[in-house]
Design an enzyme around this catalytic site. Structure first.
Site, PDB file in Angstrom:
ATOM      1  N   ASP A   1       0.823  -1.215   0.000  1.00  0.00           N
ATOM      2  CA  ASP A   1       0.000   0.000   0.000  1.00  0.00           C
ATOM      3  C   ASP A   1       0.854   1.261   0.000  1.00  0.00           C
ATOM      4  O   ASP A   1       2.021   1.255   0.402  1.00  0.00           O
ATOM      5  CB  ASP A   1      -0.958   0.016   1.190  1.00  0.00           C
ATOM      6  CG  ASP A   1      -0.245  -0.120   2.536  1.00  0.00           C
ATOM      7  OD1 ASP A   1       0.750  -0.877   2.615  1.00  0.00           O
ATOM      8  OD2 ASP A   1      -0.676   0.521   3.516  1.00  0.00           O
ATOM      9  N   GLU A  34      -0.408  -2.060   5.208  1.00  0.00           N
ATOM     10  CA  GLU A  34       0.567  -1.969   6.303  1.00  0.00           C
ATOM     11  C   GLU A  34       0.484  -0.620   7.006  1.00  0.00           C
ATOM     12  O   GLU A  34       0.780  -0.520   8.193  1.00  0.00           O
ATOM     13  CB  GLU A  34       1.984  -2.206   5.768  1.00  0.00           C
ATOM     14  CG  GLU A  34       3.039  -2.428   6.840  1.00  0.00           C
ATOM     15  CD  GLU A  34       3.515  -1.155   7.531  1.00  0.00           C
ATOM     16  OE1 GLU A  34       3.829  -1.203   8.732  1.00  0.00           O
ATOM     17  OE2 GLU A  34       3.575  -0.107   6.858  1.00  0.00           O
ATOM     18  N   GLU A  35       0.079   0.398   6.262  1.00  0.00           N
ATOM     19  CA  GLU A  35       0.035   1.756   6.822  1.00  0.00           C
ATOM     20  C   GLU A  35      -1.252   2.051   7.598  1.00  0.00           C
ATOM     21  O   GLU A  35      -1.482   3.193   7.971  1.00  0.00           O
ATOM     22  CB  GLU A  35       0.178   2.785   5.687  1.00  0.00           C
ATOM     23  CG  GLU A  35       1.468   2.678   4.876  1.00  0.00           C
ATOM     24  CD  GLU A  35       2.704   3.110   5.646  1.00  0.00           C
ATOM     25  OE1 GLU A  35       2.563   3.572   6.798  1.00  0.00           O
ATOM     26  OE2 GLU A  35       3.817   2.979   5.098  1.00  0.00           O
ATOM     27  N   HIS A  53       8.290   8.343   4.399  1.00  0.00           N
ATOM     28  CA  HIS A  53       7.068   9.128   4.628  1.00  0.00           C
ATOM     29  C   HIS A  53       7.286  10.597   4.308  1.00  0.00           C
ATOM     30  O   HIS A  53       6.740  11.484   4.963  1.00  0.00           O
ATOM     31  CB  HIS A  53       6.562   8.952   6.077  1.00  0.00           C
ATOM     32  CG  HIS A  53       5.977   7.602   6.340  1.00  0.00           C
ATOM     33  ND1 HIS A  53       4.823   7.411   7.071  1.00  0.00           N
ATOM     34  CD2 HIS A  53       6.371   6.350   5.969  1.00  0.00           C
ATOM     35  CE1 HIS A  53       4.539   6.118   7.132  1.00  0.00           C
ATOM     36  NE2 HIS A  53       5.478   5.456   6.462  1.00  0.00           N
TER      37      HIS A  53
END
Length: 394
Positions: free
Chosen positions: A81, A139-140, A366
């Protein structure tokens, strides 16, 4: 099979793997919405004549490679993702989807695992046991995370998984592989605090109950949990990342909302945090005549690299990377939902260095300007192969 043969196999498929990475990067999808990515993965796995299962944990995909001999089963996992960020790079294959970007390297993780599947498929006759290639959604999406959904859908069964491994691109120097036994990454929990006072005119604060003042005291006092309640040889983080309250400069605020994160690395600290935080909030609010609402949400557990599996992984990695294997001396304060796998089976997470002169100022995860050196992809494929082969064939 020698490292040279594997290097040759990687070289043969590398151009295609990088092309896949760039296609995924151009078409990022958020957690549980990875439909295009899943279809691409499904097609590539079927081209390798693997047993393929789709819809695992919603959008997850699993490919199964059965070796020529019976043996153990290892699961290799990649998350797929993206993040809700607007990409600010000038890459020719930058994101086409507004407000979504692969800023955490999951596009590379998918490409690496597909590359490993391709290489290991060529070595089927030399593999004792089975390899599951698990492509995981979301996962996020802390606090749940896609790992839990895949586990609930049986990814660790049929055949039963004996061990699991994963990697993450990291701002280590290009070519380095980082790993450590024990705790590798932090547990990530969340706190939600609402403080309720009484509004009044700013010129007459005695007629109200100032929620902002109470919030200020709470934020300051929360830092004493780490400095005065946690063993100095252990570690923890309590951070308030969002605060919202008030109406204008001359009005006493009657309500303040705060959100924060808690990072811990051991079960004892994990267990005391919820109560310690509420004790402080409760005491300050009582003293200042406020009411409060408090919610503590447990997120991803701390990532634990099982010692024997990590030793096995290090042995395999050193056969392939030599002195470029770095045994890390401390965990990261970030979190990773691969930790849910580590609660079920022996697991090992490793970091693949993707920082070089090409991207030395843009290698922070990020970040809307995140860049990775694509030469890390070949290193990642080799690392996945090294860990799987050493575990299954020994």
């Amino acid at each position: 099979m020698s490292c040279l043969y594997i290097d040759n196999f990687i070289e043969e498929c590398l151009e295609e793997v990088i092309k896949i990475r760039r296609e995924i990067h151009s078409n990022p999808e958020l957690g549980m919405e990875e439909h295009g990515t899943s279809k691409l993965i499904e097609n590539k796995l079927k081209e390798l004549n693997l047993e393929v299962c789709t819809g695992v944990g919603n959008t997850g995909v699993v490919g199964l490679l059965r070796g020529e001999e019976e043996g153990k089963t290892m699961l290799l996992r990649a998350d797929m993702d993206a993040l809700p960020l607007e990409e600010l790079t000038d890459l020719p294959f930058k994101s086409k989807n507004k407000g979504i970007m692969h800023a955490c390297g999951h596009d590379a993780h998918v490409a690496i695992l597909l590359g490993a599947a391709k290489v290991l498929s060529k070595m089927k006759k030399e593999i004792k046991g089975n390899i599951k290639f698990a492509f995981q959604p979301a996962e996020e999406c802390n606090p749940e995370g896609g790992a839990n959904f895949m586990i609930r859908d049986g990814v660790l069964e049929n055949p039963k998984v004996d061990a699991a491994a994963a990697l993450h691109v990291w701002d280590l120097p290009l070519g380095k592989v980082g790993i450590k036994p024990g705790v590798m990454m932090a547990q990530s929990d969340r706190i939600y605090i609402k403080i309720k006072g009484k509004s009044s005119h700013g010129s007459a604060p005695h007629q109200g109950v100032d929620a902002i003042v109470a919030a200020a005291h709470v934020i300051t006092a929360l830092q004493t949990i780490v400095s005065r309640n946690i063993d100095p040889l252990n570690s923890a983080v309590v951070s308030i990342g969002l605060i919202n309250g008030g109406y204008r400069e001359n009005v006493i605020a009657d309500e303040v909302n705060m959100k924060g994160t808690v990072r811990t690395f051991d079960s004892e600290t994990v267990s005391i945090m919820p109560e310690k935080i509420e004790t402080i909030v409760n005491g300050i609010c009582k003293g200042l005549n406020c009411e409060y609402e408090y919610k503590y949400v447990k997120g991803y557990p701390y990532m634990y690299n099982e010692e024997k599996l990590t030793d096995c992984a290090v042995e395999g990695l050193k056969n392939f990377f030599g002195e470029d294997v770095v045994i890390l001396d401390r965990p990261a304060t970030g979190a990773e939902d691969f930790a849910f796998f580590s609660k079920k089976v022996p697991s090992a997470l490793m970091w693949i260095g993707c920082k070089s002169e090409k991207n030395k100022d843009c290698c922070v995860l990020h970040n809307p300007k995140f860049l990775l050196d694509e030469r890390a992809i070949a290193k990642g494929i080799k690392a996945m192969c090294a860990v799987a082969l050493n575990f299954l064939n020994n």
